[in-house]
Write an enzyme that holds these catalytic residues in place. Structure first.
Site, PDB file in Angstrom:
ATOM      1  N   ASP A  51       4.124  10.089 -16.926  1.00  0.00           N
ATOM      2  CA  ASP A  51       3.803   9.695 -15.556  1.00  0.00           C
ATOM      3  C   ASP A  51       5.085   9.260 -14.852  1.00  0.00           C
ATOM      4  O   ASP A  51       6.042   8.809 -15.494  1.00  0.00           O
ATOM      5  CB  ASP A  51       2.780   8.558 -15.523  1.00  0.00           C
ATOM      6  CG  ASP A  51       2.267   8.285 -14.107  1.00  0.00           C
ATOM      7  OD1 ASP A  51       1.968   9.261 -13.401  1.00  0.00           O
ATOM      8  OD2 ASP A  51       2.187   7.112 -13.712  1.00  0.00           O
ATOM      9  N   ASP A  81       4.125   3.088   2.333  1.00  0.00           N
ATOM     10  CA  ASP A  81       2.837   3.449   1.732  1.00  0.00           C
ATOM     11  C   ASP A  81       2.968   3.608   0.219  1.00  0.00           C
ATOM     12  O   ASP A  81       2.079   3.203  -0.542  1.00  0.00           O
ATOM     13  CB  ASP A  81       2.300   4.739   2.341  1.00  0.00           C
ATOM     14  CG  ASP A  81       1.797   4.547   3.766  1.00  0.00           C
ATOM     15  OD1 ASP A  81       1.558   3.382   4.151  1.00  0.00           O
ATOM     16  OD2 ASP A  81       1.648   5.558   4.477  1.00  0.00           O
ATOM     17  N   HIS A 103      -0.421   0.752  -9.496  1.00  0.00           N
ATOM     18  CA  HIS A 103      -0.067   1.963 -10.236  1.00  0.00           C
ATOM     19  C   HIS A 103       1.314   1.752 -10.852  1.00  0.00           C
ATOM     20  O   HIS A 103       2.300   1.586 -10.147  1.00  0.00           O
ATOM     21  CB  HIS A 103      -0.035   3.171  -9.296  1.00  0.00           C
ATOM     22  CG  HIS A 103      -1.382   3.637  -8.870  1.00  0.00           C
ATOM     23  ND1 HIS A 103      -1.986   4.762  -9.400  1.00  0.00           N
ATOM     24  CD2 HIS A 103      -2.260   3.122  -7.994  1.00  0.00           C
ATOM     25  CE1 HIS A 103      -3.173   4.917  -8.839  1.00  0.00           C
ATOM     26  NE2 HIS A 103      -3.355   3.931  -7.973  1.00  0.00           N
TER      27      HIS A 103
END
Length: 241
Positions: A7, A52, A152
């Site tokens: 990831d 963002d 995240h």
């Protein structure tokens, strides 16, 4: 088989607009078991982070101020993922960013360095069509604890993804893992199993009466003989002895 659960976190959504990788995480898995070997890196992107994106992963440019640039850790990444199969949720996103970073440094793309890429998002959409298949949604579906995931982060996402991947693919192994290997039937495949006798349960008189009543209703509905009765009592063939 050697696999890497992988990831990344980035400064934005599109590497073609100059966005960069700021976090890389990978967990090594061999024969479906995590080995304990991992690679976790933060990198200074040499550019601003979109607000963002920062709200999603919580990584600020100030935090990355003393971190190495991608080119300083690229060899570690290449060595870690080389010849492995990558397991990634929404693989085009992460592979696109890694390839963009590699291209800047003249490094071969992921498709050349690795033995393949498995996209768990694609797998989940195929398994659960029409349902939400984000990592959070899959964790909930498979009852995987994600209570530590408030933002995240690449490393914790890899840990969760490893469990999601095993859950998504567990059925592929059940045909092999649940069968005893011996020298009996199927020895040519290295597998053998004993088939138990099938249990035949016949209808009782009450159930037969209900069934006959249902067929009578069908006869009335079609104003003749329903298909089931025609199959049970086929008309004689002309000329038959």
């Amino acid at each position: 088989m050697r696999q890497i659960i992988l990831d990344t976190e980035t400064t934005g959504l599109d590497p073609n607009q100059g966005h960069r990788i700021i976090e890389f995480a990978g967990l090594e898995m061999i024969n479906r078991k995590l080995t304990g070997r991992s690679l976790h890196l933060y990198m200074h992107p040499e550019r601003e982070i979109d607000p963002d994106a920062e709200r999603v992963h919580g990584i600020s440019l100030d935090f990355l101020a003393d971190k190495p640039k991608f080119k300083q850790v690229a060899d570690q990444i290449v060595e870690f993922i080389g010849d492995a199969e990558l397991i990634i949720h929404n693989a085009p996103f992460d592979v696109g960013f890694i390839n963009a970073e590699f291209e800047r440094l003249g490094i071969e793309p992921v498709a050349t360095l690795c033995s393949g890429v498995v996209d768990t998002l694609f797998m989940a959409r195929d398994t659960f069509p029409g349902k939400r298949n984000s990592l959070d949604a899959l964790c909930d579906r498979f009852e995987i604890d994600r209570s530590n995931r408030t933002l995240h982060g690449a490393l914790i996402d890899c840990e969760l993804l490893s469990e999601v991947y095993l859950a998504l693919t567990r059925g592929q192994d059940s045909l092999v893992m649940d069968i005893e290997v011996d020298t009996g039937i199927g020895a040519g495949l290295g597998l053998a199993f004993e088939r138990k006798p099938l249990l035949v349960k016949r209808a009782n008189e009450a159930e037969l009466a209900v069934h006959d009543g249902y067929l009578n209703d069908l006869d009335k509905a079609v104003k003749g003989q329903c298909l089931w009765r025609a199959m049970e009592n086929p008309a004689p063939v002309e000329g038959a002895a």
